[in-house]
Design an enzyme around this catalytic site. Structure first.
Site, mmCIF file in Angstrom:
data_model
loop_
_atom_site.group_PDB
_atom_site.id
_atom_site.type_symbol
_atom_site.label_atom_id
_atom_site.label_comp_id
_atom_site.label_asym_id
_atom_site.label_seq_id
_atom_site.Cartn_x
_atom_site.Cartn_y
_atom_site.Cartn_z
ATOM 1 N N LYS A 55 0.623 -16.143 -0.341
ATOM 2 C CA LYS A 55 1.413 -15.184 -1.122
ATOM 3 C C LYS A 55 2.891 -15.393 -0.822
ATOM 4 C CE LYS A 55 0.484 -10.308 -2.192
ATOM 5 N NZ LYS A 55 -0.040 -9.072 -1.588
HETATM 6 O O1 G3P Z 1 -0.705 -5.238 -3.806
HETATM 7 C C1 G3P Z 1 0.552 -4.738 -3.548
HETATM 8 C C2 G3P Z 1 0.419 -3.370 -3.005
HETATM 9 O O2 G3P Z 1 -0.057 -3.410 -1.708
HETATM 10 C C3 G3P Z 1 1.617 -2.533 -3.081
HETATM 11 O O3 G3P Z 1 1.144 -1.268 -3.265
HETATM 12 O O4 G3P Z 1 1.180 1.161 -3.197
HETATM 13 O O5 G3P Z 1 2.574 -0.190 -1.582
HETATM 14 O O6 G3P Z 1 3.190 -0.075 -3.995
HETATM 15 P P1 G3P Z 1 2.076 -0.024 -2.988
#
Ligand code: G3P
Length: 217
Positions: free
Chosen positions: A83
């Site tokens: 990634k």
């Molecule tokens: O896959 C990306 C994710 O982990 C981000 O999620 O909820 O931290 O915006 P969030």
């Protein structure tokens, strides 16, 4: 739509995996920090459990550093998807790593133009962050629809991996638009099973059943 689980919590992955609901896993530096585990150790455990792609994120800011870290992460298991962030340096790393035959997930995508560049650089997955756009009052789902349209217009094979999923509704909306993959925290996948009418209906059935005085076993 494939389901990836967005976590580095091995027990939660194991539970969903046993139900056939895990086509892959995504992690990021925040999720590794939250797990309190060593990145290589926990990622190896996940890769041993799950056959599909397991995203492990680089932290260098320059392409050379990302490539070096990518090679190191790739040693963990064959199903690692490296990634990298959607920066110019990340795109350079993406091109080199995909040319070498590795799976690359380009993350932190917030615009259709960024997604177009990632596809040109050969990304295996593009990760548009729905929830973080919604947080800013920008429709994250519209971004998924725009990327779908652009990729289909030109036959790009980069898979749209809807990320930063915060609700069960995000999952069905992403599926309707045609995201190839959605990555969600375990709690969101569990929440997809819930419906108030299911609970109400079950309650009524059980009350009526009790009146019959019968037993099945
Ligand atoms: O896959 C990306 C994710 O982990 C981000 O999620 O909820 O931290 O915006 P969030």
């Amino acid at each position: 739509m494939k389901f990836f689980v967005d976590t580095a919590e091995i027990d939660a992955i194991r539970e969903l995996h046993a139900l056939g609901m895990v086509d892959g896993v995504t992690t990021n530096p925040s999720l590794i920090a939250k797990s309190g585990r060593d990145i290589k150790e926990v990622t190896k455990e996940i890769c041993d459990l799950v056959d599909g792609p397991v995203s492990a994120e680089t932290v260098a800011l320059d392409a050379e550093g990302m490539i070096k870290e990518g090679h190191e992460l790739k040693k963990i298991a064959d199903n690692i998807a490296i990634k990298v962030p959607l920066t110019w340096e990340g795109l350079k790393a993406c091109k080199t790593l995909t040319d070498e035959g590795h799976m690359v997930n380009v993350t932190l995508c917030f615009s259709a133009n960024q997604a177009l560049l990632a596809a040109k650089a050969g990304a295996t997955f593009i990760s548009p962050f729905i929830g973080r756009l919604d947080d800013l009052n920008i429709d994250g789902m519209e971004l998924i629809a725009d990327i779908r349209e652009i990729y289909d217009n030109y036959g790009f094979t980069t898979q749209i991996l809807a990320a930063s999923i915060r609700s069960a509704n995000h999952m069905s909306e992403a599926a309707k638009i045609g995201a190839d993959v959605a990555t969600a925290p375990p709690a969101v996948i569990h929440a997809m099973a819930n419906h108030v009418l299911t609970d109400k209906g079950l309650d009524a059935f059980l009350k009526d059943w009790e009146k019959t005085g019968q037993k099945i076993v």
